[in-house]
Design a protein around this motif. Structure first.
Motif, PDB file in Angstrom:
ATOM      1  N   GLU A 112     -53.253 -21.852  -6.875  1.00  0.00           N
ATOM      2  CA  GLU A 112     -54.142 -20.767  -6.757  1.00  0.00           C
ATOM      3  C   GLU A 112     -54.898 -20.401  -7.978  1.00  0.00           C
ATOM      4  N   GLU A 113     -54.309 -20.424  -9.029  1.00  0.00           N
ATOM      5  CA  GLU A 113     -54.747 -20.065 -10.202  1.00  0.00           C
ATOM      6  C   GLU A 113     -56.073 -21.067 -10.550  1.00  0.00           C
ATOM      7  N   ILE A 114     -55.382 -22.354 -10.681  1.00  0.00           N
ATOM      8  CA  ILE A 114     -56.436 -23.387 -10.906  1.00  0.00           C
ATOM      9  C   ILE A 114     -57.542 -23.353  -9.851  1.00  0.00           C
ATOM     10  N   SER A 115     -57.359 -22.973  -8.839  1.00  0.00           N
ATOM     11  CA  SER A 115     -58.547 -22.884  -7.813  1.00  0.00           C
ATOM     12  C   SER A 115     -59.661 -21.795  -8.115  1.00  0.00           C
ATOM     13  N   ALA A 116     -58.916 -20.887  -8.609  1.00  0.00           N
ATOM     14  CA  ALA A 116     -59.759 -19.646  -9.000  1.00  0.00           C
ATOM     15  C   ALA A 116     -60.649 -20.034 -10.050  1.00  0.00           C
ATOM     16  N   GLU A 117     -59.984 -20.540 -11.107  1.00  0.00           N
ATOM     17  CA  GLU A 117     -60.557 -20.846 -12.486  1.00  0.00           C
ATOM     18  C   GLU A 117     -61.667 -21.870 -12.269  1.00  0.00           C
ATOM     19  N   TYR A 118     -61.247 -23.278 -11.495  1.00  0.00           N
ATOM     20  CA  TYR A 118     -61.901 -24.513 -11.753  1.00  0.00           C
ATOM     21  C   TYR A 118     -62.500 -24.607 -10.253  1.00  0.00           C
ATOM     22  N   GLY A 119     -62.609 -23.757  -9.192  1.00  0.00           N
ATOM     23  CA  GLY A 119     -63.250 -24.074  -7.997  1.00  0.00           C
ATOM     24  C   GLY A 119     -64.471 -24.389  -7.820  1.00  0.00           C
ATOM     25  N   ASP A 120     -65.326 -24.306  -8.769  1.00  0.00           N
ATOM     26  CA  ASP A 120     -66.575 -24.731  -8.885  1.00  0.00           C
ATOM     27  C   ASP A 120     -66.535 -26.459  -9.058  1.00  0.00           C
ATOM     28  N   LYS A 121     -65.600 -26.963  -9.617  1.00  0.00           N
ATOM     29  CA  LYS A 121     -65.618 -28.298 -10.112  1.00  0.00           C
ATOM     30  C   LYS A 121     -64.654 -29.165  -9.229  1.00  0.00           C
ATOM     31  N   ILE A 122     -63.554 -28.420  -8.608  1.00  0.00           N
ATOM     32  CA  ILE A 122     -62.611 -29.192  -7.803  1.00  0.00           C
ATOM     33  C   ILE A 122     -62.298 -28.038  -6.668  1.00  0.00           C
ATOM     34  N   GLU A 123     -62.285 -28.787  -5.375  1.00  0.00           N
ATOM     35  CA  GLU A 123     -61.757 -27.990  -4.194  1.00  0.00           C
ATOM     36  C   GLU A 123     -60.302 -28.106  -4.287  1.00  0.00           C
ATOM     37  N   ILE A 124     -59.446 -27.212  -3.832  1.00  0.00           N
ATOM     38  CA  ILE A 124     -58.085 -27.237  -3.654  1.00  0.00           C
ATOM     39  C   ILE A 124     -57.669 -26.790  -2.580  1.00  0.00           C
ATOM     40  N   VAL A 125     -57.130 -27.524  -1.573  1.00  0.00           N
ATOM     41  CA  VAL A 125     -56.444 -27.193  -0.149  1.00  0.00           C
ATOM     42  C   VAL A 125     -55.098 -27.688   0.042  1.00  0.00           C
ATOM     43  N   LYS A 126     -54.664 -27.004   1.123  1.00  0.00           N
ATOM     44  CA  LYS A 126     -53.129 -27.496   1.403  1.00  0.00           C
ATOM     45  C   LYS A 126     -53.056 -28.018   2.978  1.00  0.00           C
ATOM     46  N   LEU A 127     -52.117 -28.886   2.847  1.00  0.00           N
ATOM     47  CA  LEU A 127     -51.808 -29.396   4.327  1.00  0.00           C
ATOM     48  C   LEU A 127     -50.375 -29.397   4.456  1.00  0.00           C
ATOM     49  N   ASN A 128     -49.932 -28.753   5.567  1.00  0.00           N
ATOM     50  CA  ASN A 128     -48.726 -28.458   5.904  1.00  0.00           C
ATOM     51  C   ASN A 128     -48.232 -30.097   6.674  1.00  0.00           C
ATOM     52  N   ILE A 129     -47.281 -30.434   6.120  1.00  0.00           N
ATOM     53  CA  ILE A 129     -46.759 -31.935   6.533  1.00  0.00           C
ATOM     54  C   ILE A 129     -46.044 -31.874   7.940  1.00  0.00           C
ATOM     55  N   ASP A 130     -45.428 -30.801   8.014  1.00  0.00           N
ATOM     56  CA  ASP A 130     -44.677 -30.659   9.384  1.00  0.00           C
ATOM     57  C   ASP A 130     -45.541 -30.331  10.743  1.00  0.00           C
ATOM     58  N   GLU A 131     -46.724 -29.464  10.431  1.00  0.00           N
ATOM     59  CA  GLU A 131     -47.673 -29.329  11.532  1.00  0.00           C
ATOM     60  C   GLU A 131     -48.781 -30.400  11.459  1.00  0.00           C
ATOM     61  N   ASN A 132     -48.957 -31.382  10.542  1.00  0.00           N
ATOM     62  CA  ASN A 132     -49.951 -32.462  10.479  1.00  0.00           C
ATOM     63  C   ASN A 132     -49.411 -33.976  10.087  1.00  0.00           C
ATOM     64  N   PRO A 133     -48.781 -34.534  10.944  1.00  0.00           N
ATOM     65  CA  PRO A 133     -47.741 -35.531  10.405  1.00  0.00           C
ATOM     66  C   PRO A 133     -48.831 -36.847  10.060  1.00  0.00           C
ATOM     67  N   GLN A 134     -50.044 -36.893  10.796  1.00  0.00           N
ATOM     68  CA  GLN A 134     -50.844 -38.179  10.620  1.00  0.00           C
ATOM     69  C   GLN A 134     -51.377 -38.488   9.183  1.00  0.00           C
ATOM     70  N   VAL A 135     -51.858 -37.447   8.349  1.00  0.00           N
ATOM     71  CA  VAL A 135     -52.571 -37.652   7.232  1.00  0.00           C
ATOM     72  C   VAL A 135     -51.489 -38.157   6.203  1.00  0.00           C
ATOM     73  N   PRO A 136     -50.245 -37.463   6.124  1.00  0.00           N
ATOM     74  CA  PRO A 136     -49.280 -37.923   5.232  1.00  0.00           C
ATOM     75  C   PRO A 136     -48.793 -39.179   5.557  1.00  0.00           C
ATOM     76  N   ALA A 137     -48.645 -39.530   6.825  1.00  0.00           N
ATOM     77  CA  ALA A 137     -48.167 -40.945   7.163  1.00  0.00           C
ATOM     78  C   ALA A 137     -49.210 -42.075   6.706  1.00  0.00           C
ATOM     79  N   LYS A 138     -50.475 -41.814   6.883  1.00  0.00           N
ATOM     80  CA  LYS A 138     -51.401 -42.689   6.482  1.00  0.00           C
ATOM     81  C   LYS A 138     -51.357 -42.740   4.933  1.00  0.00           C
ATOM     82  N   TYR A 139     -51.170 -41.989   4.190  1.00  0.00           N
ATOM     83  CA  TYR A 139     -51.223 -41.904   2.536  1.00  0.00           C
ATOM     84  C   TYR A 139     -49.888 -42.069   2.071  1.00  0.00           C
ATOM     85  N   GLY A 140     -48.726 -42.283   2.929  1.00  0.00           N
ATOM     86  CA  GLY A 140     -47.652 -42.820   2.571  1.00  0.00           C
ATOM     87  C   GLY A 140     -46.966 -41.551   1.540  1.00  0.00           C
TER      88      GLY A 140
END
Length: 104
Positions: free
Chosen positions: A40-68
């Motif tokens: 959260e702190e890094i996002s607040a300080e550097y949000g103009d350069k890098i986007e930070i998002v969260k992905l819940n692996i229990d609710e969204n199993p496809q993406v974590p499986a695709k990326y191992g």
């Protein structure tokens, strides 16, 4: 920090104009809860350069499986639709910023 899902991952992450750090996490993961305020702190300080998002692996199993994703927390940085950096486990803010140096 915004949450992404299997459904909007391609649009929100892979097609983003700037680098995106994806925090793969789960509700039951205490290290994930430890790293969240740091991100959260890094996002607040550097949000103009890098986007930070969260992905819940229990609710969204496809993406974590695709990326191992086998362990959480795992932080993947995507740029131009590709994984350009992977960070695993909890690290102090200074160590994370060092790892993310080329993006922030």
């Amino acid at each position: 920090m915004k949450a992404v899902t299997d459904a909007d991952f391609e649009t929100e992450v892979l097609k983003s104009d700037k680098p995106v750090l994806v925090d793969f996490w789960a509700e039951w993961c205490s290290p994930c809860r430890m790293i969240a305020p740091i991100l959260e702190e890094i996002s607040a300080e550097y949000g103009d350069k890098i986007e930070i998002v969260k992905l819940n692996i229990d609710e969204n199993p496809q993406v974590p499986a695709k990326y191992g994703i086998m362990a959480i927390p795992t932080l993947n940085v995507y740029q131009g639709g590709e994984v350009v950096k992977q960070i695993q486990g909890v690290k102090p803010k200074a160590a994370l910023l060092r790892e993310l140096g080329e993006f922030v």
